[in-house]
Design an enzyme around this catalytic site. Structure first.
Site, PDB file in Angstrom:
ATOM      1  N   ARG A  82      69.228  11.733  82.215  1.00 49.85           N
ATOM      2  CA  ARG A  82      69.753  10.857  81.168  1.00 49.85           C
ATOM      3  C   ARG A  82      68.578  10.193  80.440  1.00 49.85           C
ATOM      4  O   ARG A  82      68.213  10.601  79.343  1.00 49.85           O
ATOM      5  CB  ARG A  82      70.717   9.834  81.791  1.00 49.85           C
ATOM      6  CG  ARG A  82      71.632   9.180  80.789  1.00 49.85           C
ATOM      7  CD  ARG A  82      70.991   8.013  80.079  1.00 49.85           C
ATOM      8  NE  ARG A  82      70.511   6.985  81.012  1.00 49.85           N
ATOM      9  CZ  ARG A  82      69.663   6.035  80.670  1.00 49.85           C
ATOM     10  NH1 ARG A  82      69.189   5.961  79.448  1.00 49.85           N
ATOM     11  NH2 ARG A  82      69.249   5.145  81.567  1.00 49.85           N
ATOM     12  N   HIS A 128      60.216   1.051  84.025  1.00 49.04           N
ATOM     13  CA  HIS A 128      59.398   2.048  83.332  1.00 49.04           C
ATOM     14  C   HIS A 128      57.940   1.788  83.685  1.00 49.04           C
ATOM     15  O   HIS A 128      57.548   0.646  83.933  1.00 49.04           O
ATOM     16  CB  HIS A 128      59.625   1.966  81.817  1.00 49.04           C
ATOM     17  CG  HIS A 128      60.891   2.627  81.404  1.00 49.04           C
ATOM     18  ND1 HIS A 128      60.941   3.865  80.811  1.00 49.04           N
ATOM     19  CD2 HIS A 128      62.183   2.242  81.539  1.00 49.04           C
ATOM     20  CE1 HIS A 128      62.198   4.206  80.577  1.00 49.04           C
ATOM     21  NE2 HIS A 128      62.979   3.233  81.023  1.00 49.04           N
ATOM     22  N   CYS A 132      62.483   4.912  75.824  1.00 49.26           N
ATOM     23  CA  CYS A 132      63.567   4.374  75.009  1.00 49.26           C
ATOM     24  C   CYS A 132      63.262   4.682  73.551  1.00 49.26           C
ATOM     25  O   CYS A 132      62.179   4.364  73.071  1.00 49.26           O
ATOM     26  CB  CYS A 132      63.688   2.866  75.211  1.00 49.26           C
ATOM     27  SG  CYS A 132      64.803   2.092  74.023  1.00 49.26           S
ATOM     28  N   ASN A 146      60.184   6.602  82.969  1.00 52.68           N
ATOM     29  CA  ASN A 146      60.591   5.809  84.124  1.00 52.68           C
ATOM     30  C   ASN A 146      59.564   5.945  85.224  1.00 52.68           C
ATOM     31  O   ASN A 146      58.739   6.850  85.200  1.00 52.68           O
ATOM     32  CB  ASN A 146      61.923   6.357  84.664  1.00 52.68           C
ATOM     33  CG  ASN A 146      63.032   6.213  83.666  1.00 52.68           C
ATOM     34  OD1 ASN A 146      63.216   7.065  82.822  1.00 52.68           O
ATOM     35  ND2 ASN A 146      63.763   5.130  83.758  1.00 52.68           N
TER      36      ASN A 146
HETATM   37  N1  COA Z   1      80.810   8.979  71.923  1.00 53.57           N
HETATM   38  C1  COA Z   1      81.177   9.789  70.909  1.00 53.57           C
HETATM   39  N2  COA Z   1      81.428   9.354  69.668  1.00 53.57           N
HETATM   40  C2  COA Z   1      81.342   8.032  69.449  1.00 53.57           C
HETATM   41  C3  COA Z   1      80.973   7.134  70.461  1.00 53.57           C
HETATM   42  C4  COA Z   1      80.706   7.646  71.755  1.00 53.57           C
HETATM   43  N3  COA Z   1      80.320   6.854  72.754  1.00 53.57           N
HETATM   44  N4  COA Z   1      80.949   5.901  69.954  1.00 53.57           N
HETATM   45  C5  COA Z   1      81.283   5.999  68.657  1.00 53.57           C
HETATM   46  N5  COA Z   1      81.515   7.290  68.344  1.00 53.57           N
HETATM   47  C6  COA Z   1      81.883   7.824  67.040  1.00 53.57           C
HETATM   48  C7  COA Z   1      83.019   7.094  66.432  1.00 53.57           C
HETATM   49  O1  COA Z   1      84.260   7.652  66.818  1.00 53.57           O
HETATM   50  C8  COA Z   1      82.762   7.286  64.961  1.00 53.57           C
HETATM   51  O2  COA Z   1      83.106   8.596  64.604  1.00 53.57           O
HETATM   52  P1  COA Z   1      83.647   8.960  63.117  1.00 53.57           P
HETATM   53  O3  COA Z   1      82.491   8.657  62.213  1.00 53.57           O
HETATM   54  O4  COA Z   1      83.970  10.397  63.227  1.00 53.57           O
HETATM   55  O5  COA Z   1      84.806   8.042  62.914  1.00 53.57           O
HETATM   56  C9  COA Z   1      81.244   7.199  64.872  1.00 53.57           C
HETATM   57  O6  COA Z   1      80.763   7.587  66.182  1.00 53.57           O
HETATM   58  C10 COA Z   1      80.722   5.820  64.535  1.00 53.57           C
HETATM   59  O7  COA Z   1      81.340   4.879  65.408  1.00 53.57           O
HETATM   60  P2  COA Z   1      80.852   3.366  65.517  1.00 53.57           P
HETATM   61  O8  COA Z   1      81.692   2.679  66.508  1.00 53.57           O
HETATM   62  O9  COA Z   1      80.758   2.771  64.138  1.00 53.57           O
HETATM   63  O10 COA Z   1      79.421   3.525  66.167  1.00 53.57           O
HETATM   64  P3  COA Z   1      78.025   3.105  65.568  1.00 53.57           P
HETATM   65  O11 COA Z   1      77.629   4.045  64.480  1.00 53.57           O
HETATM   66  O12 COA Z   1      78.008   1.647  65.299  1.00 53.57           O
HETATM   67  O13 COA Z   1      77.051   3.425  66.822  1.00 53.57           O
HETATM   68  C11 COA Z   1      76.747   3.546  69.191  1.00 53.57           C
HETATM   69  C12 COA Z   1      77.193   2.702  68.009  1.00 53.57           C
HETATM   70  C13 COA Z   1      76.762   2.637  70.408  1.00 53.57           C
HETATM   71  C14 COA Z   1      77.727   4.682  69.390  1.00 53.57           C
HETATM   72  C15 COA Z   1      75.331   4.124  68.914  1.00 53.57           C
HETATM   73  O14 COA Z   1      74.491   3.115  68.441  1.00 53.57           O
HETATM   74  C16 COA Z   1      74.721   4.723  70.176  1.00 53.57           C
HETATM   75  O15 COA Z   1      75.134   5.776  70.620  1.00 53.57           O
HETATM   76  N6  COA Z   1      73.712   4.066  70.805  1.00 53.57           N
HETATM   77  C17 COA Z   1      73.121   4.509  72.053  1.00 53.57           C
HETATM   78  C18 COA Z   1      71.684   4.852  71.847  1.00 53.57           C
HETATM   79  C19 COA Z   1      71.088   5.315  73.140  1.00 53.57           C
HETATM   80  O16 COA Z   1      71.475   6.304  73.679  1.00 53.57           O
HETATM   81  N7  COA Z   1      70.085   4.546  73.637  1.00 53.57           N
HETATM   82  C20 COA Z   1      69.379   4.877  74.808  1.00 53.57           C
HETATM   83  C21 COA Z   1      70.089   4.542  76.056  1.00 53.57           C
HETATM   84  S1  COA Z   1      70.184   2.835  76.430  1.00 53.57           S
HETATM   85 ZN    ZN Z   2      65.089   3.378  80.809  1.00 54.99          ZN
END
Ligand code: COA
Ligand code: ZN
Length: 311
Positions: free
Chosen positions: A14, A210, A241, A250
């Protein structure tokens, strides 16, 4: 008697994979999982339920989670950043879900595009969804940037402790405290983790370090002093990250297991098998930076693993 003294939770699939350039096939990810279990690493964060456009590596999250559930002996977990991710993880039948939010509001805004307060509200909705499932799912909550943030700088201990309290009240069954950007030092870890462990009471506490500035294993020692008995680690030290500039991986699983076992702390993990898996993964991920002293130097001739953990 047969219990592990320290639990190692592999996050290479992950945290490690979210930064690498090569997209692995689901079969490769599952082979990696199966071989880790054979090496004694039974707790693995197998994927992350994020939108595929955010992290293309995890477009196969559902397939990997489903495949992981079929691996005997594996306690598969997945990371989720929001309610939608948690629902996807619940839907495939995972029994362990790790939610993450950041103590630094600035980091949270970058990472999950909402404030920390909004992420806390989202967590409460996830806990409610878990309660409605009608099956046992362990919902863990992680506090990222708990020791400092590349964007916001210092993070107050009281912010972290307040979040731990709130998350437990909202239904977290496990707490992970993360040094996402590698700012922590052992004195800081000892001081904060003593308070977190006391506050968490019966709720298990893990640390996620990390090795960005070389203090990863020193921080593990400090957290052990404070009573922490579970650590995230990544095979070959892969990871980082996307929102922490120059973040490195990590703490390295092989080196962490070596450090613990050399001191007589049983992890149930076979270091030789880990090194063999690492060789396979290194072929799959050409050009990625792998870290680790044991892979380079080998185990000392004087090394003796503590009495094996019975299955
Ligand atoms: N899995 C799949 N699709 C998702 C989702 C998820 N967990 N969360 C949101 N979506 C989809 C929504 O359904 C929407 O789809 P659409 O455009 O077809 O309607 C789209 O993504 C946008 O949704 P929204 O709620 O507005 O999300 P966002 O654009 O504000 O993004 C996160 C928020 C949390 C989903 C995004 O910032 C993210 O994935 N961050 C994690 C980053 C990461 O992995 N960091 C490292 C680990 S800590
Ligand atoms: Zn980490």
């Amino acid at each position: 008697m047969n219990e592990r003294d320290v639990q190692i939770r592999e996050v290479g699939l992950r945290d490690g994979l979210q930064m690498v350039h090569t997209i692995l096939a689901s079969e490769q990810k599952l082979e990696w999982c199966a071989r880790m279990v054979d090496a004694g690493v039974i707790d693995i964060e197998v994927t992350s339920f994020v939108p595929p456009k955010v992290v293309p590596q995890f477009a196969d999250a559902a397939e990997v989670a489903t495949g992981a559930l079929a691996i005997a002996g594996l306690h598969a977990a997945a990371l989720v950043p929001n309610l939608k991710g948690a629902q996807r993880a619940f839907d495939v039948g995972l029994n362990k879900v790790h939610y993450v939010l950041s103590a630094s509001n600035e980091h949270n805004l970058k990472n999950v595009r909402r404030s920390t307060a909004e992420s806390v509200e989202d967590f409460a909705r996830i806990a409610a969804a878990r309660d409605e499932l009608g099956r046992d799912v362990v919902l863990g909550a992680g506090v990222a940037t708990a020791f400092g943030c590349t964007i916001a700088g210092k993070v107050d201990e009281r912010t972290v402790l307040g979040l731990v309290e709130t998350l437990i009240e909202a239904g977290a069954q496990e707490i992970t405290i993360a040094d996402t950007v590698g700012y922590a030092n052992p004195a800081q870890v000892r001081a904060l983790m003593r308070q977190v462990v006391a506050l968490a009471g019966a709720v298990p506490v893990a640390c996620h370090f990390h090795d960005t500035r070389g203090l990863g294993l020193a921080n593990v020692m400090a957290a052990l002093d404070a009573g922490v008995r579970a650590f995230d680690a990544s095979l070959g030290g892969l990871g980082g990250c996307p929102f922490a500039p120059n973040a490195t991986g990590n703490i390295n699983t092989e080196d962490t297991v070596f450090m613990l076992e050399a001191q007589g702390l049983r992890t149930g993990i076979d270091i030789g098998k880990l090194l063999a898996i690492r060789e396979t993964i290194a072929v799959w991920l050409p050009g990625e930076p792998f870290t680790g002293a044991i892979a380079r130097a080998g185990l000392p001739a004087t090394f003796a693993a503590p009495e094996a953990v019975a299955a």
